[in-house]
Write a protein that holds these residues in place. Structure first.
Motif, PDB file in Angstrom:
ATOM      1  N   LEU A  35       0.960  -1.185  -0.051  1.00 39.58           N
ATOM      2  CA  LEU A  35      -0.346   0.196  -0.396  1.00 39.58           C
ATOM      3  C   LEU A  35       0.162   1.323   0.153  1.00 39.58           C
ATOM      4  CD1 LEU A  35      -2.759  -0.858   2.511  1.00 39.58           C
ATOM      5  CD2 LEU A  35      -3.189  -0.459   0.130  1.00 39.58           C
ATOM      6  N   ALA A  36       1.947   1.316   0.538  1.00 37.93           N
ATOM      7  CA  ALA A  36       2.816   2.218   0.511  1.00 37.93           C
ATOM      8  C   ALA A  36       3.157   2.728  -0.915  1.00 37.93           C
ATOM      9  CB  ALA A  36       3.730   1.934   2.077  1.00 37.93           C
ATOM     10  N   GLU A  37       3.990   1.549  -0.994  1.00 34.11           N
ATOM     11  CA  GLU A  37       4.402   1.196  -2.654  1.00 34.11           C
ATOM     12  C   GLU A  37       3.430   2.120  -3.632  1.00 34.11           C
ATOM     13  OE1 GLU A  37       6.622  -1.550  -5.973  1.00 34.11           O
ATOM     14  OE2 GLU A  37       6.840  -2.401  -3.639  1.00 34.11           O
ATOM     15  N   ALA A  38       2.341   1.593  -3.579  1.00 29.01           N
ATOM     16  CA  ALA A  38       1.438   2.284  -4.226  1.00 29.01           C
ATOM     17  C   ALA A  38       0.567   4.193  -4.054  1.00 29.01           C
ATOM     18  CB  ALA A  38      -0.344   1.402  -4.583  1.00 29.01           C
ATOM     19  N   GLY A  39       1.410   4.153  -2.875  1.00 36.42           N
ATOM     20  CA  GLY A  39       1.113   5.442  -2.637  1.00 36.42           C
ATOM     21  C   GLY A  39       2.088   6.618  -2.821  1.00 36.42           C
ATOM     22  N   ILE A  40       3.225   5.576  -2.908  1.00 35.12           N
ATOM     23  CA  ILE A  40       4.115   6.645  -3.616  1.00 35.12           C
ATOM     24  C   ILE A  40       4.569   6.472  -4.997  1.00 35.12           C
ATOM     25  CG2 ILE A  40       7.010   6.296  -3.484  1.00 35.12           C
ATOM     26  CD1 ILE A  40       6.746   5.463  -1.265  1.00 35.12           C
ATOM     27  N   ARG A  41       3.651   5.855  -5.615  1.00 38.54           N
ATOM     28  CA  ARG A  41       4.018   6.016  -6.717  1.00 38.54           C
ATOM     29  C   ARG A  41       2.716   6.944  -7.837  1.00 38.54           C
ATOM     30  NH1 ARG A  41       6.562   1.623  -9.072  1.00 38.54           N
ATOM     31  NH2 ARG A  41       6.819  -0.904  -8.267  1.00 38.54           N
ATOM     32  N   ALA A  42       1.437   6.794  -6.542  1.00 42.55           N
ATOM     33  CA  ALA A  42       0.671   7.707  -7.605  1.00 42.55           C
ATOM     34  C   ALA A  42       1.162   9.076  -6.744  1.00 42.55           C
ATOM     35  CB  ALA A  42      -0.240   7.230  -6.401  1.00 42.55           C
ATOM     36  N   VAL A  43       1.665   9.006  -5.300  1.00 42.80           N
ATOM     37  CA  VAL A  43       2.224  10.839  -6.123  1.00 42.80           C
ATOM     38  C   VAL A  43       3.501  12.008  -6.587  1.00 42.80           C
ATOM     39  CG1 VAL A  43       3.959  12.474  -3.914  1.00 42.80           C
ATOM     40  CG2 VAL A  43       2.036  10.652  -3.178  1.00 42.80           C
ATOM     41  N   LEU A  44       4.112  10.635  -7.435  1.00 42.40           N
ATOM     42  CA  LEU A  44       5.108  10.434  -8.069  1.00 42.40           C
ATOM     43  C   LEU A  44       4.695  10.566  -9.686  1.00 42.40           C
ATOM     44  CD1 LEU A  44       7.839   7.989  -7.208  1.00 42.40           C
ATOM     45  CD2 LEU A  44       7.671  10.667  -6.840  1.00 42.40           C
ATOM     46  N   ALA A  45       3.121   9.767  -9.819  1.00 42.22           N
ATOM     47  CA  ALA A  45       3.077  10.266 -11.046  1.00 42.22           C
ATOM     48  C   ALA A  45       2.217  11.257 -10.547  1.00 42.22           C
ATOM     49  CB  ALA A  45       1.858   8.811 -11.609  1.00 42.22           C
ATOM     50  N   THR A  46       1.508  12.313  -9.358  1.00 42.35           N
ATOM     51  CA  THR A  46       0.632  12.937  -9.943  1.00 42.35           C
ATOM     52  C   THR A  46       1.711  14.268  -9.433  1.00 42.35           C
ATOM     53  OG1 THR A  46      -0.902  12.399  -8.530  1.00 42.35           O
ATOM     54  CG2 THR A  46      -0.259  14.504  -8.365  1.00 42.35           C
ATOM     55  N   LEU A  47       2.673  14.311  -9.687  1.00 38.39           N
ATOM     56  CA  LEU A  47       3.854  14.902  -9.763  1.00 38.39           C
ATOM     57  C   LEU A  47       4.333  15.139 -10.670  1.00 38.39           C
ATOM     58  CD1 LEU A  47       6.081  17.500  -8.752  1.00 38.39           C
ATOM     59  CD2 LEU A  47       7.633  14.814  -7.977  1.00 38.39           C
ATOM     60  N   ARG A  48       4.497  14.038 -11.792  1.00 37.39           N
ATOM     61  CA  ARG A  48       5.568  14.113 -13.008  1.00 37.39           C
ATOM     62  C   ARG A  48       4.271  14.801 -13.774  1.00 37.39           C
ATOM     63  NH1 ARG A  48       8.224   9.932 -16.430  1.00 37.39           N
ATOM     64  NH2 ARG A  48       8.515   9.006 -14.799  1.00 37.39           N
ATOM     65  N   LEU A  75      10.942   2.644  -7.765  1.00 33.97           N
ATOM     66  CA  LEU A  75       9.859   3.147  -8.251  1.00 33.97           C
ATOM     67  C   LEU A  75       9.516   3.632  -9.140  1.00 33.97           C
ATOM     68  CD1 LEU A  75       9.224   4.404  -3.912  1.00 33.97           C
ATOM     69  CD2 LEU A  75       8.453   2.423  -5.005  1.00 33.97           C
ATOM     70  N   LEU A  76      10.743   4.268  -9.691  1.00 35.63           N
ATOM     71  CA  LEU A  76      10.252   5.247 -10.825  1.00 35.63           C
ATOM     72  C   LEU A  76      11.014   4.274 -12.481  1.00 35.63           C
ATOM     73  CD1 LEU A  76      13.177   7.857  -9.671  1.00 35.63           C
ATOM     74  CD2 LEU A  76      10.327   8.519  -9.772  1.00 35.63           C
ATOM     75  N   SER A  77      10.452   3.212 -11.846  1.00 28.68           N
ATOM     76  CA  SER A  77      11.004   2.133 -13.162  1.00 28.68           C
ATOM     77  C   SER A  77       9.686   1.520 -13.443  1.00 28.68           C
ATOM     78  CB  SER A  77      12.002   1.545 -12.735  1.00 28.68           C
ATOM     79  OG  SER A  77      11.880   0.322 -12.267  1.00 28.68           O
ATOM     80  N   LYS A  78       8.691   1.603 -12.939  1.00 33.03           N
ATOM     81  CA  LYS A  78       7.410   1.313 -13.019  1.00 33.03           C
ATOM     82  C   LYS A  78       6.220   2.389 -13.355  1.00 33.03           C
ATOM     83  CE  LYS A  78       8.609  -2.423 -10.186  1.00 33.03           C
ATOM     84  NZ  LYS A  78       7.272  -3.589  -9.458  1.00 33.03           N
ATOM     85  N   PRO A  79       5.254   2.073 -14.096  1.00 31.74           N
ATOM     86  CA  PRO A  79       4.060   3.597 -14.068  1.00 31.74           C
ATOM     87  C   PRO A  79       2.769   3.039 -12.885  1.00 31.74           C
ATOM     88  CG  PRO A  79       3.984   2.009 -15.385  1.00 31.74           C
ATOM     89  CD  PRO A  79       5.229   1.335 -15.209  1.00 31.74           C
ATOM     90  N   ALA A  80       2.687   4.483 -12.020  1.00 36.72           N
ATOM     91  CA  ALA A  80       1.585   3.864 -11.153  1.00 36.72           C
ATOM     92  C   ALA A  80       0.489   3.250 -11.655  1.00 36.72           C
ATOM     93  CB  ALA A  80       1.092   5.352 -10.432  1.00 36.72           C
TER      94      ALA A  80
END
Length: 51
Positions: free
Chosen positions: A5-18, A40-45
């Protein structure tokens, strides 16, 4: 369960930032992160990048 869940949340934040900052600004910002973030940056959210 919690790490996923934490990993998914971080990916979502990074996707929003992008989306908000654009590709170049995103790369400039994430270049400052420790190497541990590379995974975390190598796979899409979202479902396609979810485990």
């Amino acid at each position: 369960m919690w790490p996923e869940l934490a990993e998914a949340g971080i990916r979502a934040v990074l996707a929003t930032l992008r989306e908000a900052a654009g590709d170049q600004e995103f790369r400039n910002a994430t270049a400052q992160l420790p190497r541990e973030y590379d995974v975390l940056l190598s796979k899409p959210a979202g479902p396609a990048g979810a485990r």
